[in-house]
Design a protein around this motif. Structure first.
Motif: not given
Length: 460
Positions: A143-148, A175-178
Protein backbone atom coordinates in the motif's frame (compact mmCIF):
# COMPACT_ATOMS: atom_id res chain seq x y z
CA UNK A 1 -35.19 26.14 0.35
CA UNK A 2 -34.12 25.58 3.97
CA UNK A 3 -30.60 26.42 5.12
CA UNK A 4 -30.02 22.76 6.02
CA UNK A 5 -30.77 21.49 2.50
CA UNK A 6 -27.86 19.75 0.72
CA UNK A 7 -28.62 21.94 -2.32
CA UNK A 8 -27.19 24.94 -0.40
CA UNK A 9 -23.75 23.31 -0.78
CA UNK A 10 -21.59 23.63 -3.86
CA UNK A 11 -22.02 20.00 -4.96
CA UNK A 12 -22.35 18.47 -8.46
CA UNK A 13 -25.96 17.94 -9.61
CA UNK A 14 -25.37 14.16 -9.92
CA UNK A 15 -24.24 14.04 -6.29
CA UNK A 16 -27.32 15.97 -5.11
CA UNK A 17 -29.56 13.58 -7.10
CA UNK A 18 -27.86 10.58 -5.50
CA UNK A 19 -28.31 12.05 -2.00
CA UNK A 20 -32.01 12.49 -2.72
CA UNK A 21 -32.33 8.90 -3.98
CA UNK A 22 -30.58 7.64 -0.84
CA UNK A 23 -33.13 9.44 1.33
CA UNK A 24 -30.81 12.18 2.60
CA UNK A 25 -33.55 14.76 3.16
CA UNK A 26 -31.72 17.47 5.09
CA UNK A 27 -28.32 17.88 6.73
CA UNK A 28 -27.95 16.77 10.33
CA UNK A 29 -26.35 19.22 12.74
CA UNK A 30 -22.84 17.75 12.28
CA UNK A 31 -23.22 17.79 8.47
CA UNK A 32 -24.46 21.38 8.46
CA UNK A 33 -21.50 22.55 10.55
CA UNK A 34 -18.80 20.37 8.95
CA UNK A 35 -19.52 20.09 5.24
CA UNK A 36 -18.94 23.74 4.22
CA UNK A 37 -15.55 23.59 6.02
CA UNK A 38 -14.64 20.21 4.49
CA UNK A 39 -15.52 21.52 1.01
CA UNK A 40 -13.30 24.57 1.63
CA UNK A 41 -10.41 22.16 2.31
CA UNK A 42 -9.99 23.10 5.97
CA UNK A 43 -8.76 20.74 8.69
CA UNK A 44 -11.46 19.87 11.19
CA UNK A 45 -11.94 18.60 14.74
CA UNK A 46 -15.53 17.47 15.03
CA UNK A 47 -16.97 16.30 18.32
CA UNK A 48 -19.84 14.01 17.40
CA UNK A 49 -21.06 10.59 18.40
CA UNK A 50 -22.07 7.55 16.33
CA UNK A 51 -25.50 8.04 14.80
CA UNK A 52 -25.04 11.79 14.24
CA UNK A 53 -24.48 11.41 10.48
CA UNK A 54 -20.73 11.96 10.73
CA UNK A 55 -19.80 9.49 7.95
CA UNK A 56 -21.64 11.61 5.38
CA UNK A 57 -20.15 14.72 7.01
CA UNK A 58 -16.68 13.70 5.84
CA UNK A 59 -17.49 11.40 2.89
CA UNK A 60 -19.54 13.86 0.79
CA UNK A 61 -16.69 16.38 0.81
CA UNK A 62 -13.98 13.73 0.43
CA UNK A 63 -15.61 12.32 -2.72
CA UNK A 64 -15.46 15.69 -4.51
CA UNK A 65 -11.63 15.44 -4.35
CA UNK A 66 -11.40 11.95 -5.87
CA UNK A 67 -10.17 11.60 -9.44
CA UNK A 68 -11.84 8.38 -10.72
CA UNK A 69 -9.24 7.98 -13.48
CA UNK A 70 -6.38 7.83 -10.97
CA UNK A 71 -6.39 4.40 -9.29
CA UNK A 72 -3.92 5.39 -6.57
CA UNK A 73 -5.19 5.75 -2.98
CA UNK A 74 -6.42 9.36 -2.62
CA UNK A 75 -8.31 9.16 0.68
CA UNK A 76 -7.70 7.21 3.89
CA UNK A 77 -10.20 6.65 6.72
CA UNK A 78 -8.78 5.17 9.94
CA UNK A 79 -11.32 3.47 12.25
CA UNK A 80 -10.89 1.67 15.60
CA UNK A 81 -12.72 -1.57 14.70
CA UNK A 82 -13.50 -3.84 11.81
CA UNK A 83 -17.26 -3.31 12.37
CA UNK A 84 -16.98 0.47 12.08
CA UNK A 85 -14.66 0.18 9.04
CA UNK A 86 -17.23 -2.00 7.27
CA UNK A 87 -20.11 0.37 8.14
CA UNK A 88 -18.14 3.42 6.95
CA UNK A 89 -17.04 1.74 3.69
CA UNK A 90 -20.63 0.66 2.94
CA UNK A 91 -21.88 4.22 3.40
CA UNK A 92 -19.06 5.73 1.29
CA UNK A 93 -19.90 3.29 -1.55
CA UNK A 94 -23.56 4.40 -1.43
CA UNK A 95 -22.57 8.07 -1.44
CA UNK A 96 -20.11 7.47 -4.31
CA UNK A 97 -22.74 6.01 -6.67
CA UNK A 98 -23.02 9.29 -8.58
CA UNK A 99 -19.49 8.70 -9.95
CA UNK A 100 -18.52 5.63 -11.91
CA UNK A 101 -15.92 3.13 -10.75
CA UNK A 102 -14.99 4.60 -7.37
CA UNK A 103 -13.25 1.74 -5.62
CA UNK A 104 -13.33 1.51 -1.81
CA UNK A 105 -11.14 -1.14 -0.15
CA UNK A 106 -11.46 -2.24 3.49
CA UNK A 107 -8.22 -3.26 5.25
CA UNK A 108 -8.81 -4.78 8.71
CA UNK A 109 -7.34 -7.45 10.92
CA UNK A 110 -9.29 -10.64 11.61
CA UNK A 111 -9.31 -11.37 7.88
CA UNK A 112 -6.63 -12.95 5.73
CA UNK A 113 -4.23 -10.44 4.18
CA UNK A 114 -3.87 -12.23 0.80
CA UNK A 115 -7.18 -11.16 -0.77
CA UNK A 116 -6.56 -7.60 0.52
CA UNK A 117 -3.23 -7.51 -1.31
CA UNK A 118 -5.04 -8.73 -4.44
CA UNK A 119 -7.63 -5.93 -4.14
CA UNK A 120 -4.91 -3.31 -3.74
CA UNK A 121 -3.07 -4.57 -6.85
CA UNK A 122 -6.17 -3.70 -8.89
CA UNK A 123 -6.05 -0.15 -7.54
CA UNK A 124 -8.19 1.67 -4.96
CA UNK A 125 -9.36 5.26 -4.62
CA UNK A 126 -10.38 5.13 -0.95
CA UNK A 127 -8.89 3.00 1.83
CA UNK A 128 -10.89 2.35 5.01
CA UNK A 129 -9.40 0.29 7.81
CA UNK A 130 -7.87 -0.26 11.22
CA UNK A 131 -4.40 1.12 12.08
CA UNK A 132 -2.82 -2.29 12.80
CA UNK A 133 -3.66 -3.82 9.43
CA UNK A 134 -2.87 -0.67 7.43
CA UNK A 135 0.55 -0.58 9.12
CA UNK A 136 1.03 -4.25 8.05
CA UNK A 137 0.38 -3.29 4.41
CA UNK A 138 2.80 -0.37 4.62
CA UNK A 139 5.46 -2.69 6.03
CA UNK A 140 4.87 -5.19 3.21
CA UNK A 141 4.89 -2.28 0.71
CA UNK A 142 1.52 -3.45 -0.66
CA UNK A 143 0.00 0.00 0.00
CA UNK A 144 1.25 3.48 -0.86
CA UNK A 145 -0.16 6.57 0.87
CA UNK A 146 2.01 9.00 -1.12
CA UNK A 147 -1.00 10.51 -2.96
CA UNK A 148 -3.49 10.81 -0.08
CA UNK A 149 -5.25 14.19 -0.18
CA UNK A 150 -7.84 13.51 2.57
CA UNK A 151 -7.11 11.74 5.86
CA UNK A 152 -9.98 10.96 8.25
CA UNK A 153 -9.46 9.83 11.86
CA UNK A 154 -12.87 8.40 12.78
CA UNK A 155 -13.64 7.83 16.48
CA UNK A 156 -10.11 9.03 17.23
CA UNK A 157 -10.71 8.81 21.01
CA UNK A 158 -11.36 5.07 20.72
CA UNK A 159 -8.25 4.50 18.61
CA UNK A 160 -6.20 6.22 21.33
CA UNK A 161 -7.92 4.14 24.06
CA UNK A 162 -6.98 1.01 22.13
CA UNK A 163 -3.30 2.02 22.11
CA UNK A 164 -3.08 2.87 18.40
CA UNK A 165 -1.21 6.18 18.78
CA UNK A 166 2.17 4.87 17.53
CA UNK A 167 0.57 3.04 14.60
CA UNK A 168 -1.33 6.19 13.67
CA UNK A 169 1.89 8.20 13.87
CA UNK A 170 3.64 5.79 11.48
CA UNK A 171 0.69 5.78 9.04
CA UNK A 172 0.26 9.56 9.01
CA UNK A 173 4.01 9.90 8.47
CA UNK A 174 3.55 8.08 5.13
CA UNK A 175 0.97 10.60 3.87
CA UNK A 176 1.84 13.93 2.18
CA UNK A 177 2.19 16.98 4.43
CA UNK A 178 -0.14 18.92 2.13
CA UNK A 179 -3.34 17.04 2.93
CA UNK A 180 -6.67 17.69 4.60
CA UNK A 181 -7.03 16.01 8.02
CA UNK A 182 -10.50 15.50 9.50
CA UNK A 183 -10.66 14.27 13.09
CA UNK A 184 -13.94 12.93 14.55
CA UNK A 185 -14.29 12.02 18.20
CA UNK A 186 -17.24 11.38 20.56
CA UNK A 187 -15.26 12.62 23.56
CA UNK A 188 -12.52 15.25 23.74
CA UNK A 189 -9.81 14.19 26.20
CA UNK A 190 -6.35 15.85 26.40
CA UNK A 191 -4.90 13.10 24.18
CA UNK A 192 -7.11 14.29 21.30
CA UNK A 193 -5.75 17.83 21.67
CA UNK A 194 -2.17 16.55 21.41
CA UNK A 195 -3.09 14.33 18.44
CA UNK A 196 -4.56 17.34 16.66
CA UNK A 197 -1.57 19.56 17.50
CA UNK A 198 0.78 16.96 16.01
CA UNK A 199 -1.08 16.22 12.77
CA UNK A 200 -3.40 19.10 11.85
CA UNK A 201 -2.97 22.61 10.45
CA UNK A 202 -5.12 25.33 12.04
CA UNK A 203 -8.11 23.00 12.51
CA UNK A 204 -11.59 24.45 12.95
CA UNK A 205 -13.49 22.98 15.91
CA UNK A 206 -17.09 21.88 15.51
CA UNK A 207 -19.22 20.47 18.33
CA UNK A 208 -22.56 18.71 18.16
CA UNK A 209 -24.17 18.54 21.58
CA UNK A 210 -23.54 14.97 22.68
CA UNK A 211 -25.49 15.14 25.91
CA UNK A 212 -28.75 13.52 24.90
CA UNK A 213 -32.02 14.45 26.48
CA UNK A 214 -32.47 12.67 29.78
CA UNK A 215 -36.23 12.85 29.27
CA UNK A 216 -36.40 9.24 28.03
CA UNK A 217 -33.73 7.77 30.30
CA UNK A 218 -34.36 6.90 33.92
CA UNK A 219 -31.08 6.87 35.88
CA UNK A 220 -30.82 4.89 39.13
CA UNK A 221 -27.58 4.36 41.06
CA UNK A 222 -26.95 2.05 44.03
CA UNK A 223 -24.07 2.17 46.49
CA UNK A 224 -22.57 -0.89 48.16
CA UNK A 225 -19.22 -2.13 49.45
CA UNK A 226 -16.51 -3.06 46.94
CA UNK A 227 -16.74 -6.77 47.88
CA UNK A 228 -20.52 -6.76 47.45
CA UNK A 229 -20.74 -5.35 43.91
CA UNK A 230 -21.44 -8.66 42.14
CA UNK A 231 -24.29 -9.44 44.49
CA UNK A 232 -25.46 -5.84 44.04
CA UNK A 233 -25.57 -6.36 40.27
CA UNK A 234 -27.61 -9.52 40.69
CA UNK A 235 -30.04 -7.64 42.94
CA UNK A 236 -30.43 -4.85 40.36
CA UNK A 237 -31.19 -7.41 37.61
CA UNK A 238 -33.79 -9.09 39.84
CA UNK A 239 -35.47 -5.91 41.01
CA UNK A 240 -35.77 -4.33 37.55
CA UNK A 241 -36.55 -7.63 35.78
CA UNK A 242 -34.08 -6.69 33.01
CA UNK A 243 -34.48 -8.90 29.92
CA UNK A 244 -31.83 -7.26 27.72
CA UNK A 245 -28.92 -5.09 28.86
CA UNK A 246 -25.33 -4.12 28.17
CA UNK A 247 -23.25 -4.20 31.37
CA UNK A 248 -20.18 -1.95 31.14
CA UNK A 249 -16.90 -2.68 32.93
CA UNK A 250 -13.64 -0.72 32.69
CA UNK A 251 -11.25 -3.65 32.10
CA UNK A 252 -11.20 -7.02 30.32
CA UNK A 253 -10.37 -8.74 33.65
CA UNK A 254 -13.56 -7.40 35.27
CA UNK A 255 -15.65 -8.24 32.16
CA UNK A 256 -14.56 -11.88 32.48
CA UNK A 257 -15.20 -11.98 36.25
CA UNK A 258 -18.68 -10.44 35.96
CA UNK A 259 -19.69 -12.69 33.06
CA UNK A 260 -18.47 -15.82 34.85
CA UNK A 261 -20.38 -14.86 38.01
CA UNK A 262 -23.63 -14.20 36.10
CA UNK A 263 -23.37 -17.50 34.21
CA UNK A 264 -22.82 -19.35 37.51
CA UNK A 265 -26.01 -17.74 38.84
CA UNK A 266 -27.90 -19.05 35.79
CA UNK A 267 -28.10 -15.86 33.70
CA UNK A 268 -27.74 -15.86 29.92
CA UNK A 269 -24.61 -13.68 29.65
CA UNK A 270 -21.77 -13.28 27.14
CA UNK A 271 -18.47 -11.38 27.48
CA UNK A 272 -17.40 -8.97 24.74
CA UNK A 273 -13.79 -7.75 24.90
CA UNK A 274 -10.70 -7.11 22.82
CA UNK A 275 -9.12 -10.55 23.41
CA UNK A 276 -11.80 -12.32 21.36
CA UNK A 277 -11.25 -13.70 17.87
CA UNK A 278 -13.26 -11.76 15.28
CA UNK A 279 -15.46 -14.80 14.52
CA UNK A 280 -16.40 -15.21 18.20
CA UNK A 281 -17.06 -11.50 18.51
CA UNK A 282 -19.38 -11.52 15.46
CA UNK A 283 -21.27 -14.48 16.89
CA UNK A 284 -21.76 -12.87 20.33
CA UNK A 285 -23.02 -9.61 18.78
CA UNK A 286 -25.45 -11.57 16.61
CA UNK A 287 -26.78 -13.56 19.59
CA UNK A 288 -27.35 -10.37 21.57
CA UNK A 289 -29.08 -8.56 18.69
CA UNK A 290 -31.18 -11.70 18.05
CA UNK A 291 -32.29 -11.71 21.72
CA UNK A 292 -30.93 -15.24 22.16
CA UNK A 293 -28.55 -13.88 24.82
CA UNK A 294 -29.89 -11.51 27.49
CA UNK A 295 -26.84 -9.79 28.96
CA UNK A 296 -23.75 -8.49 27.19
CA UNK A 297 -20.84 -7.71 29.53
CA UNK A 298 -18.46 -5.40 27.67
CA UNK A 299 -15.65 -2.87 27.73
CA UNK A 300 -16.22 0.50 26.02
CA UNK A 301 -13.84 -0.36 23.21
CA UNK A 302 -15.47 -3.74 22.50
CA UNK A 303 -18.96 -2.20 22.46
CA UNK A 304 -18.07 0.12 19.55
CA UNK A 305 -20.02 -0.86 16.47
CA UNK A 306 -22.74 -2.36 18.64
CA UNK A 307 -25.93 -1.10 17.05
CA UNK A 308 -29.00 -2.29 18.95
CA UNK A 309 -32.06 -0.18 18.21
CA UNK A 310 -34.15 -1.25 21.16
CA UNK A 311 -31.81 -1.63 24.13
CA UNK A 312 -33.86 -1.92 27.31
CA UNK A 313 -31.13 -1.04 29.81
CA UNK A 314 -27.51 -0.03 30.26
CA UNK A 315 -25.84 -1.03 33.53
CA UNK A 316 -22.57 0.46 34.75
CA UNK A 317 -20.82 -2.15 36.88
CA UNK A 318 -17.78 0.14 36.84
CA UNK A 319 -18.34 3.87 36.50
CA UNK A 320 -15.92 5.43 33.99
CA UNK A 321 -13.45 8.12 35.11
CA UNK A 322 -14.59 10.40 32.31
CA UNK A 323 -18.21 11.63 32.77
CA UNK A 324 -18.53 12.02 29.00
CA UNK A 325 -18.03 8.27 28.57
CA UNK A 326 -20.85 7.66 31.07
CA UNK A 327 -23.13 9.88 28.95
CA UNK A 328 -22.03 8.00 25.83
CA UNK A 329 -22.76 4.63 27.47
CA UNK A 330 -26.24 5.46 28.72
CA UNK A 331 -27.11 7.10 25.38
CA UNK A 332 -27.41 3.58 23.94
CA UNK A 333 -30.79 3.18 25.65
CA UNK A 334 -33.90 5.36 25.40
CA UNK A 335 -33.48 5.95 21.65
CA UNK A 336 -36.15 6.97 19.14
CA UNK A 337 -38.42 8.32 21.86
CA UNK A 338 -38.54 5.03 23.78
CA UNK A 339 -38.10 4.80 27.54
CA UNK A 340 -34.59 3.77 28.60
CA UNK A 341 -33.08 2.59 31.85
CA UNK A 342 -29.56 3.49 33.03
CA UNK A 343 -28.55 1.63 36.19
CA UNK A 344 -25.30 1.55 38.14
CA UNK A 345 -23.77 -0.16 41.14
CA UNK A 346 -20.78 1.57 42.73
CA UNK A 347 -18.65 1.44 45.87
CA UNK A 348 -17.64 4.23 48.31
CA UNK A 349 -14.32 4.69 46.50
CA UNK A 350 -16.19 5.56 43.27
CA UNK A 351 -18.34 8.28 44.83
CA UNK A 352 -16.13 11.00 43.30
CA UNK A 353 -17.12 9.69 39.83
CA UNK A 354 -20.82 10.09 40.67
CA UNK A 355 -20.15 13.70 41.72
CA UNK A 356 -18.24 14.36 38.47
CA UNK A 357 -21.09 12.91 36.36
CA UNK A 358 -23.69 14.99 38.24
CA UNK A 359 -21.62 18.13 37.67
CA UNK A 360 -21.17 17.30 33.98
CA UNK A 361 -24.91 16.68 33.52
CA UNK A 362 -25.69 19.83 35.49
CA UNK A 363 -28.28 17.88 37.46
CA UNK A 364 -28.12 15.95 40.74
CA UNK A 365 -27.67 12.17 40.64
CA UNK A 366 -29.54 10.53 43.49
CA UNK A 367 -28.41 7.15 44.76
CA UNK A 368 -29.60 4.63 47.31
CA UNK A 369 -28.11 1.76 49.26
CA UNK A 370 -28.38 -1.55 47.39
CA UNK A 371 -30.23 -2.98 50.40
CA UNK A 372 -33.28 -0.85 49.52
CA UNK A 373 -33.97 -3.10 46.52
CA UNK A 374 -36.34 -6.03 46.75
CA UNK A 375 -34.23 -9.21 46.79
CA UNK A 376 -37.10 -11.74 46.74
CA UNK A 377 -37.77 -11.64 43.00
CA UNK A 378 -36.40 -14.36 40.77
CA UNK A 379 -34.33 -12.52 38.15
CA UNK A 380 -33.67 -15.35 35.75
CA UNK A 381 -35.73 -15.86 32.63
CA UNK A 382 -34.48 -17.58 29.51
CA UNK A 383 -33.96 -15.42 26.41
CA UNK A 384 -37.04 -15.54 24.16
CA UNK A 385 -35.10 -16.61 21.06
CA UNK A 386 -32.49 -19.17 20.01
CA UNK A 387 -29.94 -18.46 17.23
CA UNK A 388 -29.20 -21.07 14.57
CA UNK A 389 -25.96 -20.83 12.60
CA UNK A 390 -25.96 -21.80 8.91
CA UNK A 391 -22.66 -22.59 7.16
CA UNK A 392 -23.26 -20.37 4.14
CA UNK A 393 -23.47 -16.62 3.62
CA UNK A 394 -23.35 -13.80 1.07
CA UNK A 395 -20.44 -15.37 -0.85
CA UNK A 396 -22.58 -18.51 -1.30
CA UNK A 397 -25.44 -16.25 -2.56
CA UNK A 398 -27.57 -16.95 0.54
CA UNK A 399 -30.14 -14.21 1.25
CA UNK A 400 -32.46 -13.68 4.23
CA UNK A 401 -35.50 -14.54 2.06
CA UNK A 402 -33.97 -17.93 1.18
CA UNK A 403 -33.60 -18.82 4.86
CA UNK A 404 -37.11 -17.63 5.70
CA UNK A 405 -38.51 -19.68 2.79
CA UNK A 406 -36.64 -22.81 3.89
CA UNK A 407 -38.10 -22.51 7.40
CA UNK A 408 -41.69 -21.54 6.59
CA UNK A 409 -42.44 -23.22 3.23
CA UNK A 410 -44.80 -26.26 2.92
CA UNK A 411 -46.06 -27.00 6.44
CA UNK A 412 -42.99 -25.37 7.99
CA UNK A 413 -42.92 -23.23 11.12
CA UNK A 414 -44.98 -20.02 11.23
CA UNK A 415 -43.34 -16.86 9.92
CA UNK A 416 -44.00 -15.00 13.18
CA UNK A 417 -41.75 -17.52 14.99
CA UNK A 418 -38.77 -16.36 12.90
CA UNK A 419 -36.88 -13.34 14.24
CA UNK A 420 -33.90 -11.43 12.92
CA UNK A 421 -31.84 -12.96 10.08
CA UNK A 422 -28.19 -11.89 9.78
CA UNK A 423 -26.18 -12.87 6.68
CA UNK A 424 -22.37 -12.40 6.78
CA UNK A 425 -19.79 -13.36 4.13
CA UNK A 426 -19.59 -17.12 4.80
CA UNK A 427 -22.12 -17.70 7.54
CA UNK A 428 -25.73 -16.76 8.34
CA UNK A 429 -27.69 -16.63 11.59
CA UNK A 430 -31.43 -16.83 12.18
CA UNK A 431 -33.33 -16.17 15.42
CA UNK A 432 -36.14 -18.60 16.21
CA UNK A 433 -38.66 -18.55 19.07
CA UNK A 434 -37.35 -20.89 21.76
CA UNK A 435 -40.30 -23.32 21.77
CA UNK A 436 -39.94 -24.13 18.04
CA UNK A 437 -36.13 -23.99 17.84
CA UNK A 438 -35.71 -27.79 17.76
CA UNK A 439 -38.27 -28.10 14.96
CA UNK A 440 -36.58 -25.30 12.99
CA UNK A 441 -33.13 -26.86 13.40
CA UNK A 442 -34.42 -30.23 12.16
CA UNK A 443 -36.10 -28.57 9.18
CA UNK A 444 -32.91 -26.78 8.10
CA UNK A 445 -30.77 -29.91 8.68
CA UNK A 446 -33.06 -32.09 6.56
CA UNK A 447 -34.04 -29.50 3.95
CA UNK A 448 -32.17 -27.34 1.48
CA UNK A 449 -31.53 -23.60 1.06
CA UNK A 450 -31.42 -22.49 -2.59
CA UNK A 451 -31.28 -26.16 -3.56
CA UNK A 452 -28.15 -26.76 -1.44
CA UNK A 453 -27.45 -28.53 1.83
CA UNK A 454 -25.69 -26.42 4.49
CA UNK A 455 -24.39 -27.36 7.92
CA UNK A 456 -26.63 -25.96 10.67
CA UNK A 457 -26.02 -25.77 14.42
CA UNK A 458 -27.68 -24.23 17.44
CA UNK A 459 -25.65 -21.57 19.26
CA UNK A 460 -25.32 -21.95 23.02
Amino acid sequence: MTDNAFSTLNLPAAQLDNLQQLGYQAMTSIQQQSLPLVLEGKDLIAKAKTGSGKTAAFAIGMLTNINPRDFGAQALVLCPTRELSTQVATEIRRLARYQQNIKVVVLCGGQSIGPQIGSLEHGAHIIVGTPGRIKDHLRKKTLSLARINTLVLDEADRMLDMGFYEDMEIIIGETPEQRQTLLFSATYPKKIKSLSAAFQREPVEVTVESIHSNAHIKQALYITSKDNKLYGLERILANYDVQSAVIFCNTIKVVKEVCEYLCQQGFSAKALHGDLEQRDRDQILVQFSHRSCSLLVATDVAARGLDIDDLEAVINFDLPRDPEIYIHRIGRTGRAGKEGLALAVFSDSEKYKVDAIAEYQAMPLDFEAIETLNSDKDAITEPPMVSLCIGGGRKEKVRPGDILGALTGDAGIQGKAVGKITVLDHVAYVAIERDVARQALKRLEQGKIKGRKFKVRRLR
